[in-house]
Design an enzyme around this catalytic site. Structure first.
Site, PDB file in Angstrom:
ATOM      1  N   ASP A 119       6.936 -13.680  16.342  1.00 34.10           N
ATOM      2  CA  ASP A 119       6.490 -15.019  15.967  1.00 34.10           C
ATOM      3  C   ASP A 119       5.859 -15.038  14.583  1.00 34.10           C
ATOM      4  O   ASP A 119       6.106 -15.944  13.788  1.00 34.10           O
ATOM      5  CB  ASP A 119       5.476 -15.541  16.997  1.00 34.10           C
ATOM      6  CG  ASP A 119       6.146 -16.033  18.274  1.00 34.10           C
ATOM      7  OD1 ASP A 119       7.355 -16.309  18.241  1.00 34.10           O
ATOM      8  OD2 ASP A 119       5.446 -16.143  19.295  1.00 34.10           O
ATOM      9  N   THR A 147       6.977 -10.498  34.963  1.00 34.49           N
ATOM     10  CA  THR A 147       6.981  -9.092  35.384  1.00 34.49           C
ATOM     11  C   THR A 147       6.654  -8.122  34.247  1.00 34.49           C
ATOM     12  O   THR A 147       6.346  -6.956  34.502  1.00 34.49           O
ATOM     13  CB  THR A 147       8.362  -8.713  35.937  1.00 34.49           C
ATOM     14  OG1 THR A 147       9.329  -8.777  34.878  1.00 34.49           O
ATOM     15  CG2 THR A 147       8.771  -9.655  37.065  1.00 34.49           C
ATOM     16  N   ASP A 203       1.856 -11.549  18.338  1.00 31.94           N
ATOM     17  CA  ASP A 203       3.296 -11.438  18.555  1.00 31.94           C
ATOM     18  C   ASP A 203       3.979 -11.211  17.210  1.00 31.94           C
ATOM     19  O   ASP A 203       4.052 -12.119  16.373  1.00 31.94           O
ATOM     20  CB  ASP A 203       3.827 -12.709  19.224  1.00 31.94           C
ATOM     21  CG  ASP A 203       5.289 -12.581  19.634  1.00 31.94           C
ATOM     22  OD1 ASP A 203       6.138 -12.330  18.746  1.00 31.94           O
ATOM     23  OD2 ASP A 203       5.578 -12.739  20.826  1.00 31.94           O
ATOM     24  N   ARG A 235      11.289  -9.960  26.992  1.00 32.11           N
ATOM     25  CA  ARG A 235      10.350  -9.602  28.043  1.00 32.11           C
ATOM     26  C   ARG A 235      10.207 -10.731  29.051  1.00 32.11           C
ATOM     27  O   ARG A 235       9.971 -11.880  28.677  1.00 32.11           O
ATOM     28  CB  ARG A 235       8.977  -9.276  27.436  1.00 32.11           C
ATOM     29  CG  ARG A 235       7.969  -8.790  28.457  1.00 32.11           C
ATOM     30  CD  ARG A 235       6.708  -8.285  27.810  1.00 32.11           C
ATOM     31  NE  ARG A 235       5.913  -9.353  27.227  1.00 32.11           N
ATOM     32  CZ  ARG A 235       4.655  -9.198  26.827  1.00 32.11           C
ATOM     33  NH1 ARG A 235       4.077  -8.016  26.921  1.00 32.11           N
ATOM     34  NH2 ARG A 235       3.989 -10.202  26.301  1.00 32.11           N
TER      35      ARG A 235
END
Length: 211
Positions: free
Chosen positions: A205, A110, A202, A106
């Site tokens: 992670d 944006t 996340d 990602r």
């Protein structure tokens, strides 16, 4: 079903495992094992109508007509890197199903997906594909991965995730309304940086201990 094409797996065991994943104190080892287990549970629901073939077998007692999943009927595709945690659970359930990988990262400015890797099983166009990624946030990565699968000739796709945001579901409904979504929960919203709220952080992670 909570909406057209969306299934929320509210089984108590699935919801218990989801709570373990949400807890900030859950260590990577437990997070990894739990994500794998939940992947199997979600796949079980997503494959409820998987076609089977009739076979004649012999039990220790007698011959009988039974059912089995034919080779090549199913393939699993993981959106890297966090999707691997779910794909491992699907492989526990159906170890003969080939596994492909789509690499998407990602862009943090944006929030759009960027492609960096594609490796799909040979003959995938003839199989039903379970596309797996723990989070359906903006929906950009899932929609782009489906575009790549369509380009490879895949006709039947199911998307499996742990959590979905309303924004991601809306994006999927707009881009790929024919792709069913199977998830353990639909959370309330995305925050300003595109993370699901309340979410679980996340997933990549936490899966690999790189928080």
């Amino acid at each position: 079903m909570t909406a057209a094409g969306v299934t929320v797996v509210d089984h108590p065991v699935a919801q218990h495992k989801l709570t373990l994943l949400r807890r900030a104190a859950t260590p990577p080892s437990l997070f990894r094992r739990t994500l794998r287990e939940l992947g199997a549970l979600l796949a079980y629901e997503a494959l409820r109508d998987l076609p089977v073939a009739a076979v004649r077998i012999e039990t220790p007692v007698a011959e009988m007509d039974a059912s089995e999943i034919a080779q090549g009927t199913l393939a699993v595709v993981s959106i890297l890197r966090a999707g691997n945690g779910l794909a491992d659970g699907v492989s526990d359930l159906l170890p003969d199903a080939p596994v492909g990988h789509i690499g998407l990262r990602r862009d943090e400015a944006t929030l759009k997906p960027e492609r960096y890797y594609l490796n799909l099983p040979r003959g995938i166009g003839r199989a039903r594909v379970l596309l797996v990624d723990p989070m359906l946030a903006t929906g950009g990565s899932a929609a782009d991965a489906i575009d790549q699968l369509r380009a490879a000739g895949v006709r039947e796709i199911r998307f499996v995730c742990v959590l979905a945001a309303p924004e991601g579901l809306a994006h999927m409904a707009e881009r790929h309304p024919d792709v069913p979504v199977v998830t353990a929960a639909i959370d309330s919203r995305l925050n300003e940086v595109g993370y699901i709220v309340p979410g679980l952080g996340d997933a990549g992670d936490r899966l690999y201990g790189t928080v």
